[in-house]
Enzyme design. Structure first.
Site, short mmCIF file in Angstrom:
data_model
loop_
_atom_site.label_atom_id
_atom_site.label_comp_id
_atom_site.label_asym_id
_atom_site.label_seq_id
_atom_site.Cartn_x
_atom_site.Cartn_y
_atom_site.Cartn_z
N GLU A 76 -20.02 47.82 35.66
CA GLU A 76 -20.16 46.36 35.60
C GLU A 76 -21.45 45.81 36.23
OE1 GLU A 76 -16.46 44.88 37.20
OE2 GLU A 76 -15.28 46.04 35.80
N GLU A 132 -10.44 51.52 29.66
CA GLU A 132 -9.45 50.73 30.41
C GLU A 132 -8.66 49.86 29.45
OE1 GLU A 132 -11.27 48.63 33.73
OE2 GLU A 132 -12.62 50.29 34.16
O1 9MR Z 1 -6.47 47.70 38.12
C1 9MR Z 1 -7.26 47.49 39.27
C2 9MR Z 1 -6.51 46.57 40.23
O2 9MR Z 1 -5.35 47.22 40.73
C3 9MR Z 1 -7.42 46.18 41.39
O3 9MR Z 1 -6.77 45.22 42.19
C4 9MR Z 1 -8.70 45.62 40.83
C5 9MR Z 1 -9.61 45.26 41.99
O4 9MR Z 1 -10.91 45.32 41.74
O5 9MR Z 1 -9.33 46.57 39.99
C6 9MR Z 1 -8.57 46.84 38.86
O6 9MR Z 1 -9.26 47.73 38.02
C7 9MR Z 1 -10.50 47.26 37.50
C8 9MR Z 1 -11.40 48.45 37.26
O7 9MR Z 1 -11.51 49.19 38.44
C9 9MR Z 1 -12.76 48.04 36.76
N1 9MR Z 1 -12.66 47.22 35.58
C10 9MR Z 1 -11.75 46.08 35.64
C11 9MR Z 1 -10.37 46.54 36.12
C12 9MR Z 1 -9.41 45.39 36.15
O8 9MR Z 1 -9.83 44.45 37.10
#
Ligand code: 9MR
Length: 371
Positions: free
Chosen positions: A157, A262
């Protein structure tokens, strides 16, 4: 009539009936990983409790349906590298051991990311110090799992939806060179691992152009980058199949692999301001915004099934370009979308419901391989 010795007849009967019953069993109980075996890996993101195999039913579902895993949170820098001199490898070691035990393709998520960043890294102002920290972080983690973790999200990102580079401690302290530097460090630590750039809103034209430009710059420096991860946090109607296809083609034209890293499909209304999957955004929970607190109406189950089917038909069309399709979670009950962008909603974005039962969408995905 020719007769066969008794033991030969017995052997043939047992062999035939066991093959037959295996086949029968297989066709009655399809699974994702075998269904798409010839096309791409089918992965899931797993949380701490799933890594530790705390729930037997969840564990059975994970190992029977998926042949690739990503750690949903435990390898992010604030968890794995909480202090300058301290790495916390307990859970990541268990995660890797879980994947090895189940002969899975193991994906590392994520090395350089502005979010869930260790607070002590966020405070660094000096460029030499930040470069040294990046070197220590990437080399230590990647070399620990050299030959075990098959691919990495090296940078996550880094591009905004309008195509500009995201402001972060990395960009502000090191300029855009930090991007190539991260890939260079990862390649040095494990030359055989596949190295990915991973992001959301990857079908957005402005962002697509910016990501392509960024990857070309890294390639022009002779630095190894093997793939682009399209996260795939999508809705029922957006992005269109056409937009997804344009991105698959444009990214693979760079000579890199494309992975869907994802995948989940929100069925809930999204606040109009919402952009991509920027996790810093939160909105108010009202009944209008949480329309299915008890169960998902059949009409929406159908829409979700059709949406997933359209998406997987596209993936199959481009299976030569796609390395992996990973769902962001195993079942609806654990999805991050129950708490984002509005806390405490009930969303239904995956193929298995909160009771771990396959949904209509699961069968529609399996059926995409049938002629
Ligand atoms: O699914 C993840 C969630 O449990 C966390 O709270 C969050 C915090 O940053 O991150 C989520 O996963 C993310 C992933 O690592 C990167 N792309 C977006 C995902 C959804 O936010």
């Amino acid at each position: 009539m020719k007769t066969y010795p008794f033991f030969l007849t017995l052997f043939a009967t047992i062999t035939f009936s066991s093959c037959y019953s295996q086949k029968e069993h297989h066709s009655k109980n399809p699974n994702l990983k075998d269904t798409f075996k010839k096309s791409f890996y089918i992965g899931t993101a797993i949380n701490e409790s799933q890594i530790e195999e705390k729930n037997t039913a969840e564990n059975t579902l994970i190992v029977s349906q998926f042949n690739s895993i990503t750690a949903e949170n435990i390898m992010k820098s604030m968890n794995i590298h909480p202090q300058k001199e301290k790495y916390a490898f307990d859970l990541s070691d268990k995660f890797v051991a879980f994947g090895q035990k189940n002969k899975m393709f193991i994906h590392g998520h994520t090395l350089i990311w502005h979010s869930q960043l260790s607070p002590w890294i966020a405070e660094i102002k000096d460029s030499t110090e930040l470069k040294n920290v990046m070197k220590d972080h990437i080399s230590t983690i990647v070399s620990r799992y050299k030959g075990k973790i098959d691919s990495w999200d090296v940078v996550n990102e880094a591009v905004n939806d309008d195509g500009t580079l995201r402001k972060s401690v990395f960009l502000e302290t090191l300029g855009e060179d930090y991007l190539a530097y991260a890939f260079q460090l990862a390649a040095k630590a494990d030359p055989n691992a596949d190295l990915y750039y991973n992001d959301y809103s990857m079908t957005n034209p402005a962002k697509r152009e910016a990501v392509i430009k960024m990857v070309k710059k890294i390639q022009a420096k002779g630095i190894k980058i093997d793939g682009i991860g399209m996260q795939g946090h999508w809705q029922l109607n957006s992005p269109t199949i056409d937009e997804i296809e344009k991105s698959i083609l444009a990214y693979s034209d760079l000579g890199v692999k494309v992975a869907f890293t994802e995948l989940d499909i929100s069925v809930l209304p999204s606040p109009w301001e919402l952009q991509g999957a920027e996790i810093s955004q939160q909105f108010e929970n009202t009944p209008k915004m949480n329309p299915y607190p008890q169960s998902l109406p059949d009409s929406i189950q159908e829409k979700l099934a059709k949406r997933y089917s359209d998406i997987f038909k596209l993936f199959l069309k481009h299976k030569d370009k796609i390395s992996r399709v990973t769902f962001w979670g195993v079942h609806d009950g654990q999805s991050w979308l129950n708490d984002w962008p509005i806390k405490g909603r009930t969303n239904y974005p995956l193929l298995f419901d909160a009771k771990l039962k396959p949904k209509k969408a699961y069968y529609s995905v399996i059926n995409t391989t049938k002629k």
